[in-house]
Design an enzyme around this catalytic site. Sequence first.
Site, mmCIF file in Angstrom:
data_model
loop_
_atom_site.group_PDB
_atom_site.id
_atom_site.type_symbol
_atom_site.label_atom_id
_atom_site.label_comp_id
_atom_site.label_asym_id
_atom_site.label_seq_id
_atom_site.Cartn_x
_atom_site.Cartn_y
_atom_site.Cartn_z
ATOM 1 N N SER A 141 3.591 13.890 -13.291
ATOM 2 C CA SER A 141 2.864 13.509 -14.512
ATOM 3 C C SER A 141 3.036 14.659 -15.504
ATOM 4 C CB SER A 141 1.373 13.346 -14.181
ATOM 5 O OG SER A 141 0.584 13.334 -15.353
ATOM 6 N N TYR A 154 -6.960 15.384 -10.067
ATOM 7 C CA TYR A 154 -5.686 14.772 -10.485
ATOM 8 C C TYR A 154 -4.714 15.850 -10.982
ATOM 9 C CZ TYR A 154 -2.435 11.483 -12.636
ATOM 10 O OH TYR A 154 -1.300 10.764 -12.963
HETATM 11 P P1 NDP Z 1 -1.299 1.701 -11.255
HETATM 12 O O1 NDP Z 1 -2.729 1.847 -10.968
HETATM 13 O O2 NDP Z 1 -0.848 0.691 -12.245
HETATM 14 O O3 NDP Z 1 -0.502 1.433 -9.882
HETATM 15 C C1 NDP Z 1 -0.752 2.219 -8.770
HETATM 16 C C2 NDP Z 1 -0.057 1.609 -7.574
HETATM 17 O O4 NDP Z 1 -0.358 2.411 -6.414
HETATM 18 C C3 NDP Z 1 -0.548 0.216 -7.287
HETATM 19 O O5 NDP Z 1 0.504 -0.617 -6.812
HETATM 20 C C4 NDP Z 1 -1.577 0.453 -6.184
HETATM 21 O O6 NDP Z 1 -1.722 -0.721 -5.422
HETATM 22 C C5 NDP Z 1 -0.908 1.587 -5.404
HETATM 23 N N1 NDP Z 1 -1.867 2.328 -4.579
HETATM 24 C C6 NDP Z 1 -2.936 3.025 -5.011
HETATM 25 N N2 NDP Z 1 -3.643 3.480 -3.968
HETATM 26 C C7 NDP Z 1 -2.992 3.060 -2.848
HETATM 27 C C8 NDP Z 1 -3.235 3.189 -1.466
HETATM 28 N N3 NDP Z 1 -4.315 3.827 -0.997
HETATM 29 N N4 NDP Z 1 -2.384 2.626 -0.584
HETATM 30 C C9 NDP Z 1 -1.292 1.948 -1.039
HETATM 31 N N5 NDP Z 1 -1.006 1.797 -2.336
HETATM 32 C C10 NDP Z 1 -1.849 2.335 -3.238
HETATM 33 O O7 NDP Z 1 -0.789 3.148 -11.643
HETATM 34 P P2 NDP Z 1 0.491 3.704 -12.431
HETATM 35 O O8 NDP Z 1 1.626 2.771 -12.347
HETATM 36 O O9 NDP Z 1 -0.006 4.178 -13.725
HETATM 37 O O10 NDP Z 1 0.767 5.001 -11.543
HETATM 38 C C11 NDP Z 1 1.898 5.175 -10.711
HETATM 39 C C12 NDP Z 1 2.170 6.666 -10.586
HETATM 40 O O11 NDP Z 1 2.455 7.190 -11.877
HETATM 41 C C13 NDP Z 1 0.990 7.455 -10.047
HETATM 42 O O12 NDP Z 1 1.448 8.461 -9.175
HETATM 43 C C14 NDP Z 1 0.407 8.076 -11.310
HETATM 44 O O13 NDP Z 1 -0.310 9.258 -11.029
HETATM 45 C C15 NDP Z 1 1.658 8.325 -12.104
HETATM 46 N N6 NDP Z 1 1.442 8.508 -13.539
HETATM 47 C C16 NDP Z 1 0.878 7.531 -14.308
HETATM 48 C C17 NDP Z 1 0.684 7.746 -15.674
HETATM 49 C C18 NDP Z 1 0.079 6.740 -16.574
HETATM 50 O O14 NDP Z 1 -0.224 7.075 -17.745
HETATM 51 N N7 NDP Z 1 -0.127 5.505 -16.154
HETATM 52 C C19 NDP Z 1 1.085 9.009 -16.292
HETATM 53 C C20 NDP Z 1 1.685 9.948 -15.395
HETATM 54 C C21 NDP Z 1 1.845 9.693 -14.075
HETATM 55 P P3 NDP Z 1 -3.073 -1.178 -4.666
HETATM 56 O O15 NDP Z 1 -4.238 -0.815 -5.535
HETATM 57 O O16 NDP Z 1 -2.860 -2.629 -4.450
HETATM 58 O O17 NDP Z 1 -3.029 -0.401 -3.377
#
Ligand code: NDP
Length: 255
Positions: A141, A154
């Site tokens: 990030s 985070y």
């Molecule tokens: P979302 O919340 O849209 O998606 C997160 C995904 O991770 C979902 O598919 C969720 O599915 C899965 N997930 C979360 N917890 C678990 C768990 N315990 N077990 C299995 N799967 C899990 O987030 P983003 O797409 O925004 O984030 C993706 C990555 O990008 C992360 O690492 C985030 O930190 C990073 N990021 C995001 C930014 C942003 O602005 N959006 C900026 C910088 C980095 P489910 O809940 O069904 O398990």
Amino acid sequence: MSRRVLITGAGRGIGRATAILLARQGYSVAIAARTPSELAEVADAIRRENGRVLTLTVDLTDRSQVHALVDRVEAEWGPVEILINNAGIGSSQNPKPLIEFDDDFWDLTFHVNVTVPYLLTKRVLPSMLQARWGRIVNIGSINSKMPSLHAAAYVSSKHAIAGLTKATAKELAESGITCNAVCPGVIATRMNDKRIEYDARRLGKSFQELEAVSSSLGRRLLPEEVAPSVAFLVSDGAAIVNGQLLNVCAGMLMD
Ligand code: NDP
């Protein structure tokens, strides 16, 4: 067979966009998350374009399921050749000033954002080393390099994944395996919706006002605008790119 990818957190957001792009490019994509309906939607989108996909329902907060996840890919398809550690927990699930920070939330954030990528990396390395080829991409990030308010776990976890990326890359430098991180800016996903909602309440501003200052483009960036950078890092063409933290943030950060 096309190269086998395991991508965590691929039910929505950045993971979803990356899975769809890689499948379109001919990779076999194993997608993992907790919510079966979201995985099914992504799998349908991939199959409509004749892509190859395997859905894996998994809760990565359960340590015993982490290795089992790779076992399932191996049993269906064979060894994981490309690992994308994308699943993450955002600050907005429980934002608090440091002095009030929730210790359990700290532990949970570190488990999902750092320990799971570490465990998965360890688990896939033996077969990558044997093949003398592999790609690991960690989704960091801009918070891997700069702080945000009320997000101690985070920010710290994303700095830690930067460290894990470099430590892994250093050890693998002569092995044909690379490990890099993509560091997205503010991306329009469910995770970020919640963060903007929190900041809007905190600052007395509207969601739209905050969106407009989220990047130099006057808008939030899109998951589909992050995915091509991941696709580059897993490609053969990125063979000499190792241990890098690639900012994908429309220039918000420049180092
Ligand atoms: P979302 O919340 O849209 O998606 C997160 C995904 O991770 C979902 O598919 C969720 O599915 C899965 N997930 C979360 N917890 C678990 C768990 N315990 N077990 C299995 N799967 C899990 O987030 P983003 O797409 O925004 O984030 C993706 C990555 O990008 C992360 O690492 C985030 O930190 C990073 N990021 C995001 C930014 C942003 O602005 N959006 C900026 C910088 C980095 P489910 O809940 O069904 O398990």
